[in-house]
Motif scaffolding. Structure first.
Motif, PDB file in Angstrom:
ATOM      1  N   PHE A 194       0.894  -1.223  -0.014  1.00 36.06           N
ATOM      2  CA  PHE A 194      -0.063  -0.012   0.125  1.00 36.06           C
ATOM      3  C   PHE A 194       0.858   1.239   0.004  1.00 36.06           C
ATOM      4  CE2 PHE A 194      -2.845  -3.192   2.273  1.00 36.06           C
ATOM      5  CZ  PHE A 194      -3.999  -3.196   1.146  1.00 36.06           C
TER       6      PHE A 194
ATOM      7  N   LYS B 229       4.383   1.087   1.700  1.00 42.85           N
ATOM      8  CA  LYS B 229       4.415   0.120   2.698  1.00 42.85           C
ATOM      9  C   LYS B 229       4.295  -1.141   2.492  1.00 42.85           C
ATOM     10  CE  LYS B 229       2.334  -0.792   7.055  1.00 42.85           C
ATOM     11  NZ  LYS B 229       1.052  -0.194   8.066  1.00 42.85           N
TER      12      LYS B 229
ATOM     13  N   VAL C 175       3.366  -4.895   2.607  1.00 44.85           N
ATOM     14  CA  VAL C 175       2.415  -5.729   3.441  1.00 44.85           C
ATOM     15  C   VAL C 175       2.564  -7.141   3.520  1.00 44.85           C
ATOM     16  CG1 VAL C 175       0.101  -6.093   4.282  1.00 44.85           C
ATOM     17  CG2 VAL C 175       0.734  -3.802   3.623  1.00 44.85           C
TER      18      VAL C 175
ATOM     19  N   PRO D  30       0.314 -11.908  14.493  1.00 47.01           N
ATOM     20  CA  PRO D  30      -0.345 -10.827  15.270  1.00 47.01           C
ATOM     21  C   PRO D  30      -1.111 -10.117  14.446  1.00 47.01           C
ATOM     22  CG  PRO D  30       2.115 -10.738  14.817  1.00 47.01           C
ATOM     23  CD  PRO D  30       1.577 -12.278  14.334  1.00 47.01           C
ATOM     24  N   SER D  31      -1.764  -9.029  14.981  1.00 45.02           N
ATOM     25  CA  SER D  31      -2.732  -8.209  14.215  1.00 45.02           C
ATOM     26  C   SER D  31      -1.777  -7.062  13.585  1.00 45.02           C
ATOM     27  CB  SER D  31      -3.456  -7.587  15.117  1.00 45.02           C
ATOM     28  OG  SER D  31      -3.280  -6.140  15.750  1.00 45.02           O
ATOM     29  N   GLY D  32      -2.255  -6.789  12.279  1.00 40.32           N
ATOM     30  CA  GLY D  32      -1.364  -5.817  11.550  1.00 40.32           C
ATOM     31  C   GLY D  32      -0.425  -6.628  10.594  1.00 40.32           C
ATOM     32  N   CYS D  33      -0.234  -8.136  10.744  1.00 47.70           N
ATOM     33  CA  CYS D  33       0.803  -8.641   9.918  1.00 47.70           C
ATOM     34  C   CYS D  33       0.287  -8.924   8.510  1.00 47.70           C
ATOM     35  CB  CYS D  33       1.131 -10.026  10.610  1.00 47.70           C
ATOM     36  SG  CYS D  33      -0.124 -11.234  10.518  1.00 47.70           S
ATOM     37  N   GLY D  34      -1.072  -8.591   8.036  1.00 46.77           N
ATOM     38  CA  GLY D  34      -1.352  -8.799   6.662  1.00 46.77           C
ATOM     39  C   GLY D  34      -2.161  -9.842   6.475  1.00 46.77           C
ATOM     40  N   LYS D  35      -2.823 -10.403   7.398  1.00 47.06           N
ATOM     41  CA  LYS D  35      -3.631 -11.592   7.279  1.00 47.06           C
ATOM     42  C   LYS D  35      -4.890 -11.230   6.418  1.00 47.06           C
ATOM     43  CE  LYS D  35      -4.442 -12.205  11.389  1.00 47.06           C
ATOM     44  NZ  LYS D  35      -3.531 -11.067  12.267  1.00 47.06           N
ATOM     45  N   SER D  36      -5.723 -10.207   7.009  1.00 44.00           N
ATOM     46  CA  SER D  36      -7.049  -9.659   6.078  1.00 44.00           C
ATOM     47  C   SER D  36      -6.679  -9.251   4.695  1.00 44.00           C
ATOM     48  CB  SER D  36      -7.563  -8.605   6.996  1.00 44.00           C
ATOM     49  OG  SER D  36      -7.986  -8.930   8.071  1.00 44.00           O
ATOM     50  N   THR D  37      -5.331  -8.619   4.521  1.00 40.06           N
ATOM     51  CA  THR D  37      -4.876  -8.645   3.165  1.00 40.06           C
ATOM     52  C   THR D  37      -4.720  -9.529   2.432  1.00 40.06           C
ATOM     53  OG1 THR D  37      -3.935  -6.273   4.046  1.00 40.06           O
ATOM     54  CG2 THR D  37      -3.115  -7.009   1.734  1.00 40.06           C
TER      55      THR D  37
ATOM     56  N   GLU E  92      -8.758  -7.338  -3.123  1.00 42.41           N
ATOM     57  CA  GLU E  92      -7.785  -6.450  -3.520  1.00 42.41           C
ATOM     58  C   GLU E  92      -6.805  -7.160  -4.533  1.00 42.41           C
ATOM     59  OE1 GLU E  92      -6.738  -3.758  -1.681  1.00 42.41           O
ATOM     60  OE2 GLU E  92      -7.510  -4.036   0.236  1.00 42.41           O
TER      61      GLU E  92
HETATM   62  N1  LIG Z   1      -6.085  -0.256   2.159  1.00 40.59           N
HETATM   63  C1  LIG Z   1      -4.999   0.191   2.835  1.00 40.59           C
HETATM   64  N2  LIG Z   1      -4.306   0.995   2.764  1.00 40.59           N
HETATM   65  C2  LIG Z   1      -3.177   1.377   3.283  1.00 40.59           C
HETATM   66  N3  LIG Z   1      -2.737   0.317   4.449  1.00 40.59           N
HETATM   67  C3  LIG Z   1      -3.532  -0.725   4.513  1.00 40.59           C
HETATM   68  C4  LIG Z   1      -4.583  -1.054   3.737  1.00 40.59           C
HETATM   69  N4  LIG Z   1      -5.299  -2.179   4.439  1.00 40.59           N
HETATM   70  C5  LIG Z   1      -4.412  -2.659   5.087  1.00 40.59           C
HETATM   71  N5  LIG Z   1      -3.260  -1.836   5.425  1.00 40.59           N
HETATM   72  C6  LIG Z   1      -2.155  -1.910   6.056  1.00 40.59           C
HETATM   73  O1  LIG Z   1      -1.504  -3.277   6.017  1.00 40.59           O
HETATM   74  C7  LIG Z   1      -1.196  -3.893   7.257  1.00 40.59           C
HETATM   75  C8  LIG Z   1      -1.834  -5.364   7.264  1.00 40.59           C
HETATM   76  O2  LIG Z   1      -3.528  -5.263   7.548  1.00 40.59           O
HETATM   77  P1  LIG Z   1      -4.269  -6.281   7.863  1.00 40.59           P
HETATM   78  O3  LIG Z   1      -4.058  -7.114   6.478  1.00 40.59           O
HETATM   79  O4  LIG Z   1      -5.643  -5.848   7.880  1.00 40.59           O
HETATM   80  O5  LIG Z   1      -3.604  -6.988   8.799  1.00 40.59           O
HETATM   81  P2  LIG Z   1      -4.167  -8.071   9.917  1.00 40.59           P
HETATM   82  O6  LIG Z   1      -5.535  -8.657   9.365  1.00 40.59           O
HETATM   83  O7  LIG Z   1      -3.114  -9.223  10.148  1.00 40.59           O
HETATM   84  O8  LIG Z   1      -4.336  -7.407  11.266  1.00 40.59           O
HETATM   85  C9  LIG Z   1      -1.467  -3.034   8.239  1.00 40.59           C
HETATM   86  O9  LIG Z   1      -0.515  -2.218   8.740  1.00 40.59           O
HETATM   87  C10 LIG Z   1      -2.470  -1.877   7.476  1.00 40.59           C
HETATM   88  O10 LIG Z   1      -2.278  -0.708   8.302  1.00 40.59           O
END
Ligand SMILES: Nc1ncnc2c1ncn2[C@@H]1O[C@H](COP(=O)(O)OP(=O)(O)O)[C@@H](O)[C@H]1O
Ligand SMILES: [Mg+2]
Lengths: 270, 364
Positions: free
Chosen positions: B13, B16, B18, B37-44, B53
């Motif tokens: 992104f 950054k 991810v 851990p949260s913020g490691c990119g799982k949802s992405t 995406e």
């Molecule tokens: N649309 C976006 N734009 C910018 N940064 C994003 C976006 N979506 C997620 N991120 C960043 O990507 C990283 C991983 O997010 P995410 O996949 O939601 O983590 P998780 O689900 O593991 O908690 C986070 O640091 C988040 O801030």
């Protein structure tokens, strides 16, 4: 009732009275016999009630109905066009990150930083050349200058607050992006669309400056009202003012049921 | 048979990054958990697989077919979002039927399927309700129902239980397990909760900052962590990690920190002879430490005083100060009624010791 609550009530009532008083005077004049108005110290209450001024205005035929329909058609067309343009624009802007969103909104509002009086004349000259002078379409286009920033602003925050996962869910469930917007985002943003439409309508309905530069033979209601003011006919101008206010009131009240904040509750989070 | 293959997925992104060089193959009918851990990119990652995406680079194959450029609705996957994303203007019935209506199924077929799914999930009596009148657990079930009724290619779950309270989470975790055994569908399940991962996953991929750390069965993940991050992340209370200096004293390797020292076990000594290490990390699970009364055959014995005690329920967690300012955590039954300040002898078997290189990689 606690003292704080009582205080709040008193302050609210004072504000409401301050806001409504000019409207009351306007209404009072439109239904008062002339000798109640033209005297040393006019009474605060309506003493001799009369519909005569309304009858006069309604009896003036085309002179009244032509501006009325012109104003209606212009406002409805402006509302429709503003939503048609602002909905996709605002949806797009709302999908940028917050900082960029803010900058784009500012840029859009720049068109409103110029005083309308100063651009109305160049616009009218351009419109004369283009054959848009004294046409409904021309006036609608000019009104969009003042409406679009406002409707975009409202809709950007509406779409920005729309739960992204709900839109994504619709795409997962089998809709294309456009389909998800049409079937889920827009229906569930109805409140916001209604508010934006309402603002658009009112901004066009009571607009004066563009109308005064861009119309000649076919004036709108505010222009017509000004015509009576400038001729010193305060009864006709007050009556026109009341008539202009009525649709705004009706629209506001009839749309109130759409303006309910709990519309999205229960959809996301536990 | 490989069902889903992720090949060199990267995602940034802006500046950054991810997701980094993500490679994974998932077998048919496996329940795969992404844990991190949260913020490691799982949802992405899940969004990329669903098509919500686009990856910055890399390819996704489903049953051998490249689907990287497919829109979400062309992939026929079902996803349950963390916040459930129920349509607020539709009843539970219509929420579950939504995907079927988009596919234009016949009305009686829709009814049959929705009824069956709601029976499995125990929300039959809620079909007429709107989401706002449901409890958290019922919303979760409705969202799950909407996913399974479609009989999709792949299930994607994004932390579906994280918004529930502890008791309900336990209950629904069991239901998920039963559901999985009943449906045998290929699934990807994202969570930051290691217990959820260990109990549900056939395979678990541990993530850190968008990179895969280890892909294993729950059993191997717990018993054979491949690096320091996995070792520290899996298990509660977390593993004791001690940073030790390696010294060679007349051909014998000694590990020490201040006054605290121990002889390297044979398996480590072999490794140390082959390659030089100045510093290594020793990992011992708190539950691997036991009380040594002199009769046990412990390979190693640590002595120290109990500095702090925490009651965990059936177990007790003790912080024990060893020589040289080294502190370790040990877990034992609360029935022992240990007291703060008491001196204890803790034994551990060489098998339960994990050694890691300075860069975190497992040595033995
Ligand atoms: N649309 C976006 N734009 C910018 N940064 C994003 C976006 N979506 C997620 N991120 C960043 O990507 C990283 C991983 O997010 P995410 O996949 O939601 O983590 P998780 O689900 O593991 O908690 C986070 O640091 C988040 O801030
Ligand atoms: Mg997440």
């Amino acid at each position: 009732m606690s003292r704080a609550k009582l205080g709040a009530w008193i302050i609210s009532i004072v504000f409401v009275v301050l806001l409504l008083f000019p409207l009351y005077i306007m209404f009072k004049i439109s239904v008062s016999a002339p000798h109640d108005v033209f005297r040393e110290s006019p009474p605060y209450f309506i003493e001799n009630f009369t519909w005569q001024h309304f009858r006069n205005v309604l009896a003036s035929g085309e002179a009244f109905y032509a501006p009325l329909s012109k104003s209606f058609i212009t406002a409805i067309a402006a509302t429709f066009l503003s939503l048609l343009i602002a909905v996709p624009a605002a949806y797009g802007i709302s999908r940028f990150d917050v900082k960029l969103r803010y900058i784009l909104i500012l840029i859009i509002f720049m068109s409103r930083m110029v005083p309308e009086v100063s651009i109305a004349l160049p616009i009218s000259i351009t419109f004369i050349r283009m054959g848009l002078f004294d046409t409904t379409l021309g006036l609608v286009l000019a009104h969009l200058i003042r409406i679009l920033p406002v409707s975009c602003f409202i809709l950007v925050s509406v779409f920005g607050e729309f739960p992204l996962s709900l839109e994504r869910q619709a795409r997962i469930d089998g809709y294309s992006r456009i389909g998800a917007i049409r079937k889920v985002v827009l229906p569930l943003s109805l409140t916001g669309l209604v508010v934006a439409g309402l603002f658009s309508f009112i901004l066009s309905w009571d607009e004066f400056i563009y109308a005064s530069y861009l119309t000649l033979a076919e004036p709108t209601m505010p222009i017509k009202m000004y015509y009576y003011i400038s001729r010193g006919n305060i009864f006709s101008s007050a009556t026109y003012a009341v008539i202009i206010t009525i649709p705004v009131l009706i629209i506001t009240f009839s749309l109130q049921r759409y303006i309910k904040p709990e519309y999205l509750s229960g959809s996301v989070k536990g | 048979m490989v069902y889903l293959r992720l090949e060199n997925i990267n995602k940034s992104f802006g500046s950054k990054q991810v997701i980094r060089d993500f490679n994974l193959e998932i077998e048919k009918e496996k329940f795969c958990v992404f844990l991190g851990p949260s913020g490691c990119g799982k949802s992405t990652l899940l969004n990329i697989i669903a098509g919500l995406e686009q990856p910055s680079s890399g390819k996704i194959y489903l049953r051998g077919k490249d689907i990287t450029s497919f829109a979400p609705h062309k992939r026929d996957m079902a996803m349950v979002f963390q916040d459930y994303a129920l349509y607020p203007h539709l009843t539970v019935f219509e929420n579950i039927a939504f995907g079927l209506r988009v596919k234009a199924l016949k009305e009686d077929e829709i009814h049959r399927k929705v009824k069956e799914v709601s029976r499995i999930l125990n929300i039959e009596d809620k079909l007429g309700n709107y989401p706002r009148s449901l409890s958290g657990g019922e919303r979760q079930r409705a969202a799950t129902g909407r996913a399974i009724v479609r009989e999709p290619n792949l299930f994607l779950f994004d932390e579906p239980l994280s918004n529930l309270d502890a008791r309900l989470r336990l209950e629904l975790r069991k239901e998920f397990l039963q559901l999985q055994q009943r449906l045998r569908k290929t699934s990807l399940y994202v969570t930051h909760d290691q217990i959820e991962a260990l109990s549900l996953g056939d395979v678990i991929a541990v993530l850190k900052e968008g990179k895969i750390q280890q892909v294993s069965t729950p059993y191997d993940l717990y018993n054979q962590p491949r690096n320091l991050f996995v070792a520290g992340f899996i298990g509660t209370p977390p593993m004791n990690i001690l940073e030790l200096v390696v010294k060679n004293e007349d051909g014998e390797f000694v590990l020490s920190k201040g006054n605290f020292s121990l002889k390297a076990p044979p398996k480590l000594a072999d490794k140390l002879r082959k390659s030089k290490h100045e510093i290594i990390f020793l990992g011992i699970r708190p539950s691997a430490l036991f009380f040594d009364n002199g009769k046990n055959e412990s390979d190693y014995v640590f002595e120290g005083g109990i500095r702090l005690l925490e009651m965990l329920g059936e177990d007790m967690l003790a912080y024990i100060a060893l020589e040289g300012g080294v502190e370790i955590r040990a877990v034992f039954s609360q029935k022992r009624r240990e007291q703060k300040g008491r001196r204890v002898r803790l034994g551990v078997s060489g098998e339960d010791m994990y050694f890691f290189e300075k860069n975190g990689r497992r040595l033995c």
